[in-house]
Design a protein around this motif. Structure first.
Motif, PDB file in Angstrom:
ATOM      1  N   GLN A   5       0.968  -1.262   0.085  1.00 38.06           N
ATOM      2  CA  GLN A   5       0.214   0.038  -0.013  1.00 38.06           C
ATOM      3  C   GLN A   5       0.875   1.348   0.184  1.00 38.06           C
ATOM      4  OE1 GLN A   5      -2.120   0.911   3.727  1.00 38.06           O
ATOM      5  NE2 GLN A   5      -4.079   1.291   2.532  1.00 38.06           N
ATOM      6  N   LEU A   6       0.729   2.022  -0.871  1.00 36.77           N
ATOM      7  CA  LEU A   6       1.539   3.437  -1.064  1.00 36.77           C
ATOM      8  C   LEU A   6       0.795   4.670  -1.017  1.00 36.77           C
ATOM      9  CD1 LEU A   6       3.166   1.945  -4.277  1.00 36.77           C
ATOM     10  CD2 LEU A   6       4.312   2.044  -2.009  1.00 36.77           C
ATOM     11  N   PHE A   7       1.166   5.848  -0.645  1.00 34.14           N
ATOM     12  CA  PHE A   7       0.300   6.800  -0.093  1.00 34.14           C
ATOM     13  C   PHE A   7       0.805   8.161  -0.823  1.00 34.14           C
ATOM     14  CE2 PHE A   7      -0.769  10.184   3.210  1.00 34.14           C
ATOM     15  CZ  PHE A   7      -2.000  10.120   3.149  1.00 34.14           C
ATOM     16  N   ASP A   8      -0.078   8.907  -1.267  1.00 32.89           N
ATOM     17  CA  ASP A   8       0.152  10.374  -1.808  1.00 32.89           C
ATOM     18  C   ASP A   8      -0.391  11.059  -0.697  1.00 32.89           C
ATOM     19  OD1 ASP A   8       0.836  12.370  -3.859  1.00 32.89           O
ATOM     20  OD2 ASP A   8      -1.277  12.661  -3.896  1.00 32.89           O
ATOM     21  N   PRO A   9       0.683  11.894  -0.104  1.00 33.62           N
ATOM     22  CA  PRO A   9       0.285  12.978   0.992  1.00 33.62           C
ATOM     23  C   PRO A   9      -0.630  13.846   0.191  1.00 33.62           C
ATOM     24  CG  PRO A   9       2.562  12.957   0.548  1.00 33.62           C
ATOM     25  CD  PRO A   9       2.199  11.800  -0.391  1.00 33.62           C
ATOM     26  N   GLU A  10      -0.489  14.449  -0.769  1.00 33.49           N
ATOM     27  CA  GLU A  10      -1.242  15.751  -1.278  1.00 33.49           C
ATOM     28  C   GLU A  10      -2.715  15.359  -1.357  1.00 33.49           C
ATOM     29  OE1 GLU A  10      -1.749  19.002  -4.716  1.00 33.49           O
ATOM     30  OE2 GLU A  10      -0.198  17.420  -4.978  1.00 33.49           O
ATOM     31  N   THR A  11      -3.207  14.225  -1.760  1.00 35.89           N
ATOM     32  CA  THR A  11      -4.387  13.909  -1.990  1.00 35.89           C
ATOM     33  C   THR A  11      -4.920  12.568  -1.141  1.00 35.89           C
ATOM     34  OG1 THR A  11      -3.984  12.497  -3.690  1.00 35.89           O
ATOM     35  CG2 THR A  11      -4.455  14.567  -4.583  1.00 35.89           C
ATOM     36  N   SER A  12      -4.221  12.473  -0.145  1.00 34.83           N
ATOM     37  CA  SER A  12      -4.562  11.104   0.601  1.00 34.83           C
ATOM     38  C   SER A  12      -4.970   9.912  -0.094  1.00 34.83           C
ATOM     39  CB  SER A  12      -5.750  11.707   1.626  1.00 34.83           C
ATOM     40  OG  SER A  12      -5.153  12.503   2.632  1.00 34.83           O
ATOM     41  N   THR A  13      -4.279   9.693  -1.163  1.00 35.70           N
ATOM     42  CA  THR A  13      -4.719   8.458  -2.317  1.00 35.70           C
ATOM     43  C   THR A  13      -3.850   7.238  -1.867  1.00 35.70           C
ATOM     44  OG1 THR A  13      -5.464  10.309  -4.036  1.00 35.70           O
ATOM     45  CG2 THR A  13      -4.965   7.766  -4.527  1.00 35.70           C
ATOM     46  N   TYR A  14      -4.498   6.233  -1.895  1.00 36.97           N
ATOM     47  CA  TYR A  14      -3.605   4.949  -1.916  1.00 36.97           C
ATOM     48  C   TYR A  14      -3.509   4.415  -3.165  1.00 36.97           C
ATOM     49  CZ  TYR A  14      -4.227   5.075   3.084  1.00 36.97           C
ATOM     50  OH  TYR A  14      -4.196   5.192   4.578  1.00 36.97           O
ATOM     51  N   THR A  15      -2.148   4.063  -3.566  1.00 33.07           N
ATOM     52  CA  THR A  15      -2.065   3.405  -4.873  1.00 33.07           C
ATOM     53  C   THR A  15      -1.622   1.626  -4.110  1.00 33.07           C
ATOM     54  OG1 THR A  15      -1.430   5.114  -5.998  1.00 33.07           O
ATOM     55  CG2 THR A  15      -0.521   3.169  -6.647  1.00 33.07           C
ATOM     56  N   TYR A  16      -1.839   0.683  -4.655  1.00 37.52           N
ATOM     57  CA  TYR A  16      -1.804  -0.616  -4.498  1.00 37.52           C
ATOM     58  C   TYR A  16      -0.871  -1.386  -5.679  1.00 37.52           C
ATOM     59  CZ  TYR A  16      -5.051   0.383  -1.034  1.00 37.52           C
ATOM     60  OH  TYR A  16      -5.747   0.827   0.102  1.00 37.52           O
ATOM     61  N   LEU A  17       0.331  -1.797  -5.020  1.00 39.59           N
ATOM     62  CA  LEU A  17       1.120  -2.655  -5.921  1.00 39.59           C
ATOM     63  C   LEU A  17       0.601  -4.092  -5.538  1.00 39.59           C
ATOM     64  CD1 LEU A  17       3.678  -3.057  -7.739  1.00 39.59           C
ATOM     65  CD2 LEU A  17       4.931  -2.891  -5.632  1.00 39.59           C
ATOM     66  N   ILE A  18       0.596  -4.944  -6.689  1.00 40.34           N
ATOM     67  CA  ILE A  18       0.011  -6.298  -6.361  1.00 40.34           C
ATOM     68  C   ILE A  18       1.103  -7.060  -7.261  1.00 40.34           C
ATOM     69  CG2 ILE A  18      -1.553  -8.039  -6.463  1.00 40.34           C
ATOM     70  CD1 ILE A  18      -3.493  -5.503  -6.318  1.00 40.34           C
ATOM     71  N   ALA A  19       1.596  -8.205  -6.986  1.00 46.19           N
ATOM     72  CA  ALA A  19       2.561  -8.850  -7.794  1.00 46.19           C
ATOM     73  C   ALA A  19       2.458 -10.284  -7.538  1.00 46.19           C
ATOM     74  CB  ALA A  19       4.223  -8.248  -7.738  1.00 46.19           C
ATOM     75  N   ASP A  20       2.788 -11.170  -8.702  1.00 47.59           N
ATOM     76  CA  ASP A  20       3.103 -12.566  -8.603  1.00 47.59           C
ATOM     77  C   ASP A  20       4.517 -12.840  -8.448  1.00 47.59           C
ATOM     78  OD1 ASP A  20       2.386 -15.505  -8.772  1.00 47.59           O
ATOM     79  OD2 ASP A  20       3.532 -15.258 -10.589  1.00 47.59           O
ATOM     80  N   LEU A  21       4.902 -13.123  -7.126  1.00 45.76           N
ATOM     81  CA  LEU A  21       6.450 -13.545  -6.933  1.00 45.76           C
ATOM     82  C   LEU A  21       7.239 -14.547  -7.927  1.00 45.76           C
ATOM     83  CD1 LEU A  21       6.383 -13.032  -3.147  1.00 45.76           C
ATOM     84  CD2 LEU A  21       7.354 -11.387  -4.680  1.00 45.76           C
ATOM     85  N   GLU A  22       6.261 -15.411  -8.521  1.00 47.83           N
ATOM     86  CA  GLU A  22       7.047 -16.576  -9.326  1.00 47.83           C
ATOM     87  C   GLU A  22       7.556 -15.820 -10.958  1.00 47.83           C
ATOM     88  OE1 GLU A  22       5.710 -20.933 -10.244  1.00 47.83           O
ATOM     89  OE2 GLU A  22       5.677 -20.366  -8.101  1.00 47.83           O
ATOM     90  N   THR A  23       6.183 -15.202 -11.355  1.00 48.57           N
ATOM     91  CA  THR A  23       6.489 -14.729 -12.643  1.00 48.57           C
ATOM     92  C   THR A  23       7.223 -13.217 -12.605  1.00 48.57           C
ATOM     93  OG1 THR A  23       4.300 -13.724 -12.760  1.00 48.57           O
ATOM     94  CG2 THR A  23       4.467 -15.995 -13.469  1.00 48.57           C
ATOM     95  N   LYS A  24       7.072 -12.537 -11.514  1.00 49.45           N
ATOM     96  CA  LYS A  24       7.791 -11.356 -11.095  1.00 49.45           C
ATOM     97  C   LYS A  24       6.800 -10.060 -11.990  1.00 49.45           C
ATOM     98  CE  LYS A  24      11.428 -11.919  -8.360  1.00 49.45           C
ATOM     99  NZ  LYS A  24      11.690 -11.168  -7.363  1.00 49.45           N
ATOM    100  N   THR A  25       5.743 -10.378 -12.021  1.00 48.40           N
ATOM    101  CA  THR A  25       4.961  -9.435 -12.767  1.00 48.40           C
ATOM    102  C   THR A  25       3.861  -8.822 -11.983  1.00 48.40           C
ATOM    103  OG1 THR A  25       3.356 -11.147 -13.384  1.00 48.40           O
ATOM    104  CG2 THR A  25       4.818 -10.488 -15.166  1.00 48.40           C
ATOM    105  N   ALA A  26       3.499  -7.537 -12.120  1.00 44.06           N
ATOM    106  CA  ALA A  26       3.084  -6.642 -11.132  1.00 44.06           C
ATOM    107  C   ALA A  26       1.762  -5.812 -11.965  1.00 44.06           C
ATOM    108  CB  ALA A  26       3.975  -5.730 -10.394  1.00 44.06           C
ATOM    109  N   ILE A  27       0.863  -5.347 -11.028  1.00 42.55           N
ATOM    110  CA  ILE A  27      -0.342  -4.622 -11.452  1.00 42.55           C
ATOM    111  C   ILE A  27      -0.003  -3.204 -10.265  1.00 42.55           C
ATOM    112  CG2 ILE A  27      -2.725  -4.314 -11.304  1.00 42.55           C
ATOM    113  CD1 ILE A  27      -2.941  -7.344 -11.336  1.00 42.55           C
ATOM    114  N   LEU A  28      -0.200  -2.161 -10.860  1.00 43.41           N
ATOM    115  CA  LEU A  28      -0.385  -0.805 -10.158  1.00 43.41           C
ATOM    116  C   LEU A  28      -2.136  -0.455  -9.990  1.00 43.41           C
ATOM    117  CD1 LEU A  28       2.550   1.192 -10.633  1.00 43.41           C
ATOM    118  CD2 LEU A  28       1.974   0.401  -8.418  1.00 43.41           C
TER     119      LEU A  28
END
Length: 230
Positions: A5-28
């Protein structure tokens, strides 16, 4: 699964990083333009390849980082079905599943805050609720074709029917809270507990909130996936 879970302090927005550790592929999920360098650095440090940028909805309070990330990484930009974003590579409808190795992300249509909005259920345990269900609250419904009755229906019928232990990760929090559960929100969410549909609609109609500071620039930019120049 990697989940951050990542945070932007200006807008109080959460960005989420999700990844499969086997294929090393990710979604934001819900990236923020001003935080693209931070997100790219984290992807590099963790050795991840970004495959998708996923939006819960067309945001009014920040410009998405999707266009910049797509340009830099070649990832695909995905938005909810019927979202006004012709630049998107893909539209996700209710029940559709995005797969990355062992990670499964299911779209749950949750219109109400805007007329096209998805929550995303990750591996059946982590629910990214965007601006539909917030921790002890919910998103506003007074612009962008919002509809309070629709929001009440999708929260009570689609989200509150998930198992109580389902983790709730919202798109924003303005008081420093990071995570909740479906069970907690069913018990303590002051916008919804003890209110029927009509009472909820009345409450939402009388909030009298100021418009988000960036609404005039954010909405048109986000209809272009975050591209600031038309």
């Amino acid at each position: 699964m990697l989940f951050r879970q990542l945070f932007d302090p200006e807008t109080s927005t959460y960005t989420y990083l999700i990844a499969d550790l086997e294929t090393k592929t990710a979604i934001l999920v819900d990236p923020v333009l001003e935080q693209v360098d931070r997100d790219r650095q984290l992807l590099t440090e963790l050795g991840l390849t970004l495959k998708y940028c996923l939006e819960t909805h067309i945001h009014a309070d920040h410009i998405t980082g999707t266009a910049k990330l797509r340009e830099a990484t070649g990832c695909l930009g995905i938005v909810p079905e019927n979202a006004q974003a012709i630049c998107a590579d893909r539209f996700m409808k209710n029940g559709e599943v995005l797969e990355l190795g062992s990670v499964k992300v299911e779209a749950i249509a949750t219109p109400g805050h805007t007329d096209s909005h998805n929550a995303y259920l990750v591996n059946g345990t982590h629910l990214l609720t965007g601006d539909a269900l917030l921790i002890r609250g919910c998103g506003r419904t007074d612009f962008q074709s919002g509809n309070a009755g629709m929001m009440y229906d999708v929260i009570t019928q689609r989200l509150f029917t998930l198992p109580d232990e389902t983790l709730v990760y919202p798109g924003h929090d303005y008081r420093g809270k990071t995570v909740s559960t479906i069970g907690e929100e069913k018990q303590w969410n002051s916008r919804l507990v003890g209110r029927n549909r009509n009472e909820f609609i009345q409450l939402m109609a009388n909030l009298n909130l100021p418009n988000p500071k960036k609404i005039m620039e954010a909405v048109p930019a986000n209809q272009r996936c975050g591209s600031v120049a038309a």
